[in-house]
Design an enzyme around this catalytic site. Structure first.
Site, short mmCIF file in Angstrom:
data_model
loop_
_atom_site.label_atom_id
_atom_site.label_comp_id
_atom_site.label_asym_id
_atom_site.label_seq_id
_atom_site.Cartn_x
_atom_site.Cartn_y
_atom_site.Cartn_z
N CYS A 42 -3.03 21.06 -19.14
CA CYS A 42 -1.95 21.80 -18.49
C CYS A 42 -1.18 20.93 -17.50
O CYS A 42 -1.75 20.44 -16.52
CB CYS A 42 -2.50 23.03 -17.79
N CYS A 100 3.12 -13.91 15.95
CA CYS A 100 4.55 -13.85 15.69
C CYS A 100 4.77 -13.70 14.19
O CYS A 100 4.56 -14.64 13.42
CB CYS A 100 5.21 -15.13 16.21
#
Length: 363
Positions: A46, A335
């Protein structure tokens, strides 16, 4: 002489990139660019149930119910079985957030792969299960996943769900789309009586959860073809070729929202907004990683000096560099390149599959 000055200028800029330089803040800001999505097609009985289950999965963009696998053109709900089609769903997903392999794992947990005559209460070949692979990569992944299931010992009968080349998908009628949400009473009555959930609980127990727990997520690096599909040109240059994006003209350098930053390639968690600060360099900077185990450090001698490159462990992405000029308590400055990261705001952590970090941002 001009060549010498040009070389010095380039070197100064390069050292500033993810380095110790300070730049005037620019006015342009890059807009976030979404990577391309991919498609998976599964049949599991289904389509109301299969659609509803996959809509809950983080990284799934859209789920559409429809018909596929037959030879007749333009099937409808009244005649799709006569034309050889099965009920199926087509799933559009973001491979940076969830892999095709993870979708397969979820698919197996929602069907009975040993039943070739239908699924649960729905009988007939038009309710049979199947994986419709879209390319060679999906075929290989599906074969590997099916073999893994066969060896798992979960079932004492053969796995009969076939792997079938995808041809064409026909969208089902509008009233079938998002049926569970639009018709909750009828859907719940049907699903409860179908036996689907009782079967899943019996076979899988706690492993039956639709959304995989954070600790069970499999982070990894896609193949080269997939990388070029899901990454923008800048993201590819930064993560794969160790390029550096411009300062002050990248997505997250001034992002002040609360949330976490994950690898743009693999999705593995890397940094938290709680450890982010304005370093004045024009790149997103952090005092420490969110998940140190996902961080790899390597010596980098490319700019005639020794720097420490930061890469992600599972995605092997170049992220940036770490320096010892950060604020307390760590004294470190991670960084990073925005192009190597993807930001997950705190309000989206649960639905994106990073729920275990939500508690960090509660008052």
């Amino acid at each position: 002489m001009k060549k010498v000055f040009l070389f010095i200028a380039i070197l100064v800029f390069a050292l500033g990139c993810e380095g110790n330089g300070s730049f005037q803040k620019g006015v342009n800001r890059m807009t976030e660019q979404q990577g391309l999505t991919q498609v998976a097609t599964f049949a599991g009985g289904c389509f109301w149930c299969v659609e509803s289950d996959f809509k809950k999965v983080p990284g799934v963009v859209q789920v559409v119910s429809g018909y596929t696998g037959g030879t007749g053109e333009n099937p409808t709900y009244e005649n799709y079985s006569q034309k050889g089609h099965v009920e199926a769903v087509q799933i559009t997903f973001d491979p940076r957030k969830i892999s095709y392999e993870m979708l397969l794992d979820i698919f197996w947990r929602h069907i009975d792969p040993t039943d070739g005559g239908g699924q649960f209460v729905d009988r007939g070949p038009h309710y049979r299960s199947a994986v419709f692979y879209h390319d060679e990569e999906q075929r290989k992944a599906a074969e590997k996943s099916k073999q893994k299931l066969e060896k798992s010992g979960k079932f004492d009968k053969p796995i009969v769900t076939p792997l079938i080349p995808f041809t064409k998908f026909y969208k089902a009628e509008a009233y079938h789309q998002d049926y569970g949400a639009n018709n909750p009473l009828h859907y719940q009555l049907y699903r409860s009586g179908s036996g689907r959930d009782r079967f899943r609980e019996k076979v899988w127990g706690k492993e039956a959860a639709t959304v995989l727990p954070d600790q069970d997520r499999a982070y990894g690096k896609p193949d080269e073809a997939t990388l070029k599909k899901i990454l923008t040109p800048l993201q590819y240059r930064v993560t794969q070729q160790e390029d550096t994006e411009p300062p002050f003209r990248n997505e997250y350098w001034d992002n002040k929202r609360e949330g976490i930053y994950v690898d743009a390639v693999s999705g593995e968690p890397l940094f938290s907004s709680r450890d982010k600060y304005d370093s004045g360099t024009g790149w997103p900077s952090f005092t420490k990683p969110l998940e140190p185990a996902n961080i790899v450090e390597r010596d980098d001698f490319r700019l005639f000096s020794r720097r420490t490159e930061i890469r992600s462990r599972h995605g092997d992405s170049h992220l940036g560099h770490v320096f010892h000029d950060g604020p307390k308590p760590t004294g470190l400055r991670y960084c990073m390149n925005s192009a190597a990261l993807r930001f997950i705001p705190k309000e989206d952590l649960e639905k994106e599959g990073y729920g275990r970090y939500a508690g960090m941002f509660k008052p």
